[in-house]
Design a protein around this motif. Structure first.
Motif, PDB file in Angstrom:
ATOM      1  N   PRO A 280      -3.348 -19.649  36.455  1.00  0.00           N
ATOM      2  CA  PRO A 280      -2.303 -19.050  35.536  1.00  0.00           C
ATOM      3  C   PRO A 280      -3.020 -18.111  34.220  1.00  0.00           C
ATOM      4  O   PRO A 280      -4.244 -18.224  33.971  1.00  0.00           O
ATOM      5  CB  PRO A 280      -1.918 -20.348  34.779  1.00  0.00           C
ATOM      6  N   VAL A 281      -2.125 -17.227  33.955  1.00  0.00           N
ATOM      7  CA  VAL A 281      -2.744 -16.263  32.895  1.00  0.00           C
ATOM      8  C   VAL A 281      -1.911 -16.679  31.718  1.00  0.00           C
ATOM      9  O   VAL A 281      -0.624 -16.145  31.822  1.00  0.00           O
ATOM     10  CB  VAL A 281      -2.730 -14.901  33.515  1.00  0.00           C
ATOM     11  N   TRP A 282      -2.421 -16.965  30.540  1.00  0.00           N
ATOM     12  CA  TRP A 282      -1.587 -17.110  29.384  1.00  0.00           C
ATOM     13  C   TRP A 282      -1.970 -15.872  28.322  1.00  0.00           C
ATOM     14  O   TRP A 282      -3.040 -15.336  28.483  1.00  0.00           O
ATOM     15  CB  TRP A 282      -2.027 -18.297  28.809  1.00  0.00           C
ATOM     16  N   VAL A 283      -0.915 -15.563  27.621  1.00  0.00           N
ATOM     17  CA  VAL A 283      -1.290 -14.605  26.521  1.00  0.00           C
ATOM     18  C   VAL A 283      -0.067 -15.453  25.395  1.00  0.00           C
ATOM     19  O   VAL A 283       1.072 -15.427  25.483  1.00  0.00           O
ATOM     20  CB  VAL A 283      -0.487 -13.397  26.890  1.00  0.00           C
ATOM     21  N   LEU A 284      -0.787 -15.542  24.271  1.00  0.00           N
ATOM     22  CA  LEU A 284      -0.177 -16.347  23.038  1.00  0.00           C
ATOM     23  C   LEU A 284      -0.506 -15.232  21.914  1.00  0.00           C
ATOM     24  O   LEU A 284      -1.626 -15.143  21.612  1.00  0.00           O
ATOM     25  CB  LEU A 284      -0.914 -17.638  22.772  1.00  0.00           C
ATOM     26  N   ASN A 285       0.537 -15.176  21.178  1.00  0.00           N
ATOM     27  CA  ASN A 285       0.456 -14.603  19.966  1.00  0.00           C
ATOM     28  C   ASN A 285       1.406 -15.477  18.947  1.00  0.00           C
ATOM     29  O   ASN A 285       2.508 -15.469  18.814  1.00  0.00           O
ATOM     30  CB  ASN A 285       1.125 -13.147  19.811  1.00  0.00           C
ATOM     31  N   LEU A 286       0.724 -16.070  18.035  1.00  0.00           N
ATOM     32  CA  LEU A 286       1.271 -17.223  17.276  1.00  0.00           C
ATOM     33  C   LEU A 286       0.891 -16.924  15.684  1.00  0.00           C
ATOM     34  O   LEU A 286      -0.188 -16.427  15.307  1.00  0.00           O
ATOM     35  CB  LEU A 286       0.564 -18.479  17.659  1.00  0.00           C
ATOM     36  N   GLN A 287       1.737 -17.530  14.885  1.00  0.00           N
ATOM     37  CA  GLN A 287       1.747 -17.411  13.424  1.00  0.00           C
ATOM     38  C   GLN A 287       1.944 -18.728  12.586  1.00  0.00           C
ATOM     39  O   GLN A 287       2.814 -19.541  13.362  1.00  0.00           O
ATOM     40  CB  GLN A 287       2.506 -16.278  12.738  1.00  0.00           C
ATOM     41  N   SER A 288       1.384 -19.182  11.809  1.00  0.00           N
ATOM     42  CA  SER A 288       1.566 -20.448  10.902  1.00  0.00           C
ATOM     43  C   SER A 288       1.670 -20.195   9.633  1.00  0.00           C
ATOM     44  O   SER A 288       0.526 -19.469   9.107  1.00  0.00           O
ATOM     45  CB  SER A 288       0.636 -21.530  11.301  1.00  0.00           C
ATOM     46  N   ASP A 289       2.389 -20.623   8.753  1.00  0.00           N
ATOM     47  CA  ASP A 289       2.661 -20.870   7.453  1.00  0.00           C
ATOM     48  C   ASP A 289       1.692 -21.852   6.926  1.00  0.00           C
ATOM     49  O   ASP A 289       1.018 -21.901   5.943  1.00  0.00           O
ATOM     50  CB  ASP A 289       3.942 -20.891   6.814  1.00  0.00           C
ATOM     51  N   LYS A 290       1.599 -23.023   7.603  1.00  0.00           N
ATOM     52  CA  LYS A 290       1.064 -23.977   7.341  1.00  0.00           C
ATOM     53  C   LYS A 290       0.605 -24.881   8.621  1.00  0.00           C
ATOM     54  O   LYS A 290       1.422 -25.350   9.272  1.00  0.00           O
ATOM     55  CB  LYS A 290       1.638 -25.010   6.017  1.00  0.00           C
ATOM     56  N   LEU A 291      -0.750 -25.392   8.738  1.00  0.00           N
ATOM     57  CA  LEU A 291      -1.275 -25.794   9.712  1.00  0.00           C
ATOM     58  C   LEU A 291      -2.227 -27.061   9.391  1.00  0.00           C
ATOM     59  O   LEU A 291      -3.279 -26.854   8.805  1.00  0.00           O
ATOM     60  CB  LEU A 291      -1.732 -24.969  10.667  1.00  0.00           C
ATOM     61  N   ASN A 292      -1.534 -28.411   9.171  1.00  0.00           N
ATOM     62  CA  ASN A 292      -2.071 -29.638   8.778  1.00  0.00           C
ATOM     63  C   ASN A 292      -2.937 -30.296   9.934  1.00  0.00           C
ATOM     64  O   ASN A 292      -2.561 -31.166  10.668  1.00  0.00           O
ATOM     65  CB  ASN A 292      -1.404 -30.444   7.909  1.00  0.00           C
ATOM     66  N   LEU A 293      -4.111 -29.829  10.345  1.00  0.00           N
ATOM     67  CA  LEU A 293      -4.870 -30.391  11.489  1.00  0.00           C
ATOM     68  C   LEU A 293      -5.379 -31.948  11.108  1.00  0.00           C
ATOM     69  O   LEU A 293      -5.328 -32.729  12.199  1.00  0.00           O
ATOM     70  CB  LEU A 293      -6.026 -29.622  11.698  1.00  0.00           C
ATOM     71  N   ASP A 294      -5.388 -32.450   9.870  1.00  0.00           N
ATOM     72  CA  ASP A 294      -5.641 -33.776   9.514  1.00  0.00           C
ATOM     73  C   ASP A 294      -4.328 -34.716   9.886  1.00  0.00           C
ATOM     74  O   ASP A 294      -4.694 -35.841  10.078  1.00  0.00           O
ATOM     75  CB  ASP A 294      -6.044 -33.844   8.210  1.00  0.00           C
ATOM     76  N   ASN A 295      -3.537 -34.134  10.130  1.00  0.00           N
ATOM     77  CA  ASN A 295      -2.175 -34.837  10.296  1.00  0.00           C
ATOM     78  C   ASN A 295      -1.764 -34.807  11.470  1.00  0.00           C
ATOM     79  O   ASN A 295      -0.685 -35.166  12.142  1.00  0.00           O
ATOM     80  CB  ASN A 295      -1.031 -34.130   9.376  1.00  0.00           C
ATOM     81  N   LEU A 296      -2.273 -33.872  12.530  1.00  0.00           N
ATOM     82  CA  LEU A 296      -2.012 -33.760  14.085  1.00  0.00           C
ATOM     83  C   LEU A 296      -3.319 -34.168  14.801  1.00  0.00           C
ATOM     84  O   LEU A 296      -2.933 -34.687  16.039  1.00  0.00           O
ATOM     85  CB  LEU A 296      -1.848 -32.040  14.035  1.00  0.00           C
ATOM     86  N   LEU A 297      -4.527 -34.359  14.454  1.00  0.00           N
ATOM     87  CA  LEU A 297      -5.568 -34.491  15.069  1.00  0.00           C
ATOM     88  C   LEU A 297      -6.148 -35.922  14.493  1.00  0.00           C
ATOM     89  O   LEU A 297      -6.236 -36.122  13.313  1.00  0.00           O
ATOM     90  CB  LEU A 297      -6.838 -33.717  15.243  1.00  0.00           C
ATOM     91  N   LEU A 298      -6.701 -36.682  15.402  1.00  0.00           N
ATOM     92  CA  LEU A 298      -7.486 -38.214  14.913  1.00  0.00           C
ATOM     93  C   LEU A 298      -8.701 -37.722  14.982  1.00  0.00           C
ATOM     94  O   LEU A 298      -9.465 -37.845  16.156  1.00  0.00           O
ATOM     95  CB  LEU A 298      -6.886 -39.061  15.878  1.00  0.00           C
ATOM     96  N   HIS A 299      -9.553 -37.763  13.840  1.00  0.00           N
ATOM     97  CA  HIS A 299     -10.924 -37.633  13.616  1.00  0.00           C
ATOM     98  C   HIS A 299     -11.492 -38.986  13.485  1.00  0.00           C
ATOM     99  O   HIS A 299     -11.312 -39.911  12.800  1.00  0.00           O
ATOM    100  CB  HIS A 299     -11.175 -36.881  12.188  1.00  0.00           C
ATOM    101  N   SER A 300     -12.541 -39.101  14.394  1.00  0.00           N
ATOM    102  CA  SER A 300     -13.269 -40.468  14.122  1.00  0.00           C
ATOM    103  C   SER A 300     -14.558 -40.171  12.997  1.00  0.00           C
ATOM    104  O   SER A 300     -15.005 -39.128  12.901  1.00  0.00           O
ATOM    105  CB  SER A 300     -14.178 -40.571  15.681  1.00  0.00           C
ATOM    106  N   ASP A 301     -14.685 -41.242  12.343  1.00  0.00           N
ATOM    107  CA  ASP A 301     -15.559 -41.070  11.361  1.00  0.00           C
ATOM    108  C   ASP A 301     -16.966 -40.761  11.989  1.00  0.00           C
ATOM    109  O   ASP A 301     -17.272 -41.141  13.101  1.00  0.00           O
ATOM    110  CB  ASP A 301     -15.915 -42.542  10.478  1.00  0.00           C
TER     111      ASP A 301
END
Length: 616
Positions: A280-301
């Motif tokens: 598969p060939v993907w083409v993505l063009n994205l924009q974000s006003d706010k991206l809170n990765l701390d609330n989307l990803l689980l970080h191990s200590d």
């Protein structure tokens, strides 16, 4: 009122009598052969109905069927299997020997979109021109067949692309209604469970299917989703949104535009496409006003070596992803080898490990496992950073190479983000080249290599005041006094060093630092895994002394050896002031004796003193 009630009762009796007569006069099993022939003639699919058909007159006139299957031409497995099927039909067309199906309802259906259920065209089969239809057979008796709505409840969708893993969507509820122009309204909900993750999805859509299967357009609205499970934040990830989607069958291309999506407190917009094929060939063009990765990803200590089991248990995610039990080693980033694509993304705000990045730009491309990040830059705490690099995951062990460049970044933010117990503040600039395997903080501490040059401005290191240590040691050994200084931190206006990282050992060389009170140079090592170090400095305190004198002038010009070592959280130090003062006094005495011997070189005493000095 009595007449009205009488009239209504008469109409009800007539209606019931009419329906009863219809049920008695028309056998629904007469439609079985016709429906099967029409489905095959118009689509090529084979419809099979098990069991007898029967009428159901309330709350709507319907034909009930038992188990049914729908199979594509040449397929080895049915596309659709259902335990029950209901056909809601119109009453008046039945009076003129026509079957008009208003809605098809499937319950307990299993829909399989797999290689086994795909249609296979015969090699020598002719291809009919678009828009043509097969003629009616004489035995059709003038019956017509038309479907205006489809309802699917309590069903399952199984999707598999070639040799990929199967994806199963459960608890499907689908309601679709279309008009004569193939404008359809669709309401869908379902639940996907995979790798101990549960995705609940629902949406409404306006679908234009007039050119199907060559083209299919849809406008999705009221999109709502929730993702929970392993390797996710405890509250999960949920949001809503909308987008326009389009499918082009000739190019096998699925594209979307006007994307507006929320995920917890993050937003995402943009457009993109994917061409389905062997790769598969993907083409993505994205924009974000706010991206809170701390609330989307689980970080191990991030914990150093030697941490207790209790600490490691607390640092481990509550629900980790399952471990594959067949002994097969999963190579990190192996999923990159299965597709090609490009990504262009901008974000006004990104939060990651507590660091507030702004004006972030990303440009990346993947060529079947060769990921090239040509642009990854943004601002942080008034400074800027850039992190271009490559990740080659094509051959077994992945290899990553990055060339970070930081300009006036607050070093305290970086130390806090990655749990380094070093209390230092100031602005740091860095230019370097690093390489490793897995891209995360723990692997960076353990097995990455690289070199960099660092320059720091206005640094403040809490815990040890180098100037104060030297002056206090001098006060204990001499009668020299220093100005009162109650600051417990070492402050430098500027500091530079070269670093070399090798599997957790960070070697610092050419350390140079200066302030209005002192200068220093040195070298040493830091063990990132054990969080300990051993640094040797030569500290020259050039100000902060009380009074004047030759000893003070000498101290201002003398570099005092200082060793700082041990755990970062409990540093030790060794200061050699006494040896330096003793050496300076010896040198001063020797100098004075040399001067006296030089003045008295013609005397016997002068000659004896000179002989004594020559033996030293």
């Amino acid at each position: 009122m009595r007449r009205i009630l009488t009239t209504l009762m008469i109409l009800l009796v007539v209606l019931v009598a009419g329906l009863s007569s219809l049920v008695l006069l028309v056998n629904p099993n007469d439609f079985r052969s016709y429906m099967m022939k029409q489905v095959e003639a118009r689509s090529g699919y084979q419809l099979q109905l098990d069991g007898s058909l029967r009428w159901h007159v309330w709350p709507r006139l319907s034909i009930l069927a038992g188990r049914m299957t729908l199979t594509a031409p040449g397929a080895t497995a049915p596309l659709v299997r259902a335990d029950n099927m209901r056909l809601d039909v119109a009453l008046l067309p039945l009076l003129s020997h026509q079957l008009q199906v208003k809605q098809v309802m499937l319950k307990g259906a299993v829909i399989q979109l797999t290689p086994q259920t795909e249609a296979e065209r015969a090699q020598n089969a002719p291809v009919a021109p678009k828009g043509t239809s097969l003629p009616q057979e004489p035995g059709d008796r003038g019956w017509s067949f038309d479907i205006g709505a489809l309802q699917v409840v309590d069903s399952v969708l199984v999707f598999q692309h070639e040799d990929d893993e199967q994806v199963t969507v459960r608890d499907i509820r689908l309601q679709m209604e279309q008009d004569a122009n193939h404008q359809a309204e669709v309401d869908f909900s379902g639940r996907l469970n995979r790798d101990q993750r549960d995705l609940t999805l629902s949406f409404s859509a306006q679908v234009q299917a007039g050119d199907y299967p060559q083209r299919l357009d849809a406008q999705l609205s009221q999109l709502s989703w929730q993702l929970q499970g392993a390797d996710l934040p405890p509250q999960g990830i949920s949001g809503n949104g909308s987008l326009n989607a389009s499918w082009q069958d000739a190019a096998k291309k699925l594209s979307f535009s006007n994307l507006s999506l929320t995920a917890n407190d993050s937003t995402l917009a943009g457009s993109g496409s994917v061409i389905l094929g062997d790769s598969p060939v993907w083409v993505l063009n994205l924009q974000s006003d706010k991206l809170n990765l701390d609330n989307l990803l689980l970080h191990s200590d991030i914990l150093p070596n030697g941490s207790s089991d209790a600490q490691r248990a607390q640092a481990t995610p509550k629900l980790p992803r399952p471990v594959i039990a067949n002994g097969v080693r999963v190579v990190p980033y192996s999923g990159l080898s299965g597709f090609e694509g490009t990504l262009a993304m901008t974000a006004k705000q990104i939060s990651w490990r507590g660091m507030p990045f702004t004006n972030v730009s990303i440009a990346a491309s993947n060529q079947r496992g060769l990921l090239q990040i040509t642009q990854l830059e943004g601002s942080l705490d008034g400074g800027t950073l850039s992190l271009p690099g490559t990740l080659d995951a094509r051959d077994g062990t992945p290899q990553a190479e990055f060339q970070p460049k930081l300009d006036n970044i607050q070093i305290g933010s970086l130390l806090k983000a990655f749990n380094y117990p070093i209390n230092m503040t100031g602005k740091m600039s860095l230019a370097g080249d690093f390489s490793g395997t897995v891209i995360d903080a723990n692997h960076f501490r353990r097995d990455w290599q690289g070199q960099a040059s660092i320059e720091m401005q206005n640094t403040r290191t809490e815990g040890l005041n180098f100037q104060q240590l030297v002056q206090q040691a001098v006060e204990r050994s001499t009668d020299v006094r220093a100005q009162e200084n109650y600051d417990s931190a070492t402050q430098l206006d500027k500091m530079t060093t070269d670093i070399d990282l090798d599997s957790g050992i960070l070697t610092l060389s050419n350390i140079r630092g200066s302030s209005s009170l002192m200068t220093l140079n040195g070298k040493g090592t830091l063990n990132l895994l054990k969080e300990e170090g051993d640094l040797q400095f030569a500290v020259q305190v050039i100000d902060g002394w009380q009074g004047q004198g030759k000893l003070i002038d000498m101290l201002k010009q003398t570099a005092i050896p200082l060793r700082v070592y041990g755990k970062w959280s409990a540093l030790n130090y060794s200061l050699q002031v006494d040896q330096i003062l003793r050496r300076q006094l010896q040198n001063e005495a020797k100098r004075r004796l040399n001067d006296w011997a030089e003045r008295n070189k013609g005397t016997q005493s002068g000659k004896e003193v000179q002989k004594l000095l020559d033996k030293q």
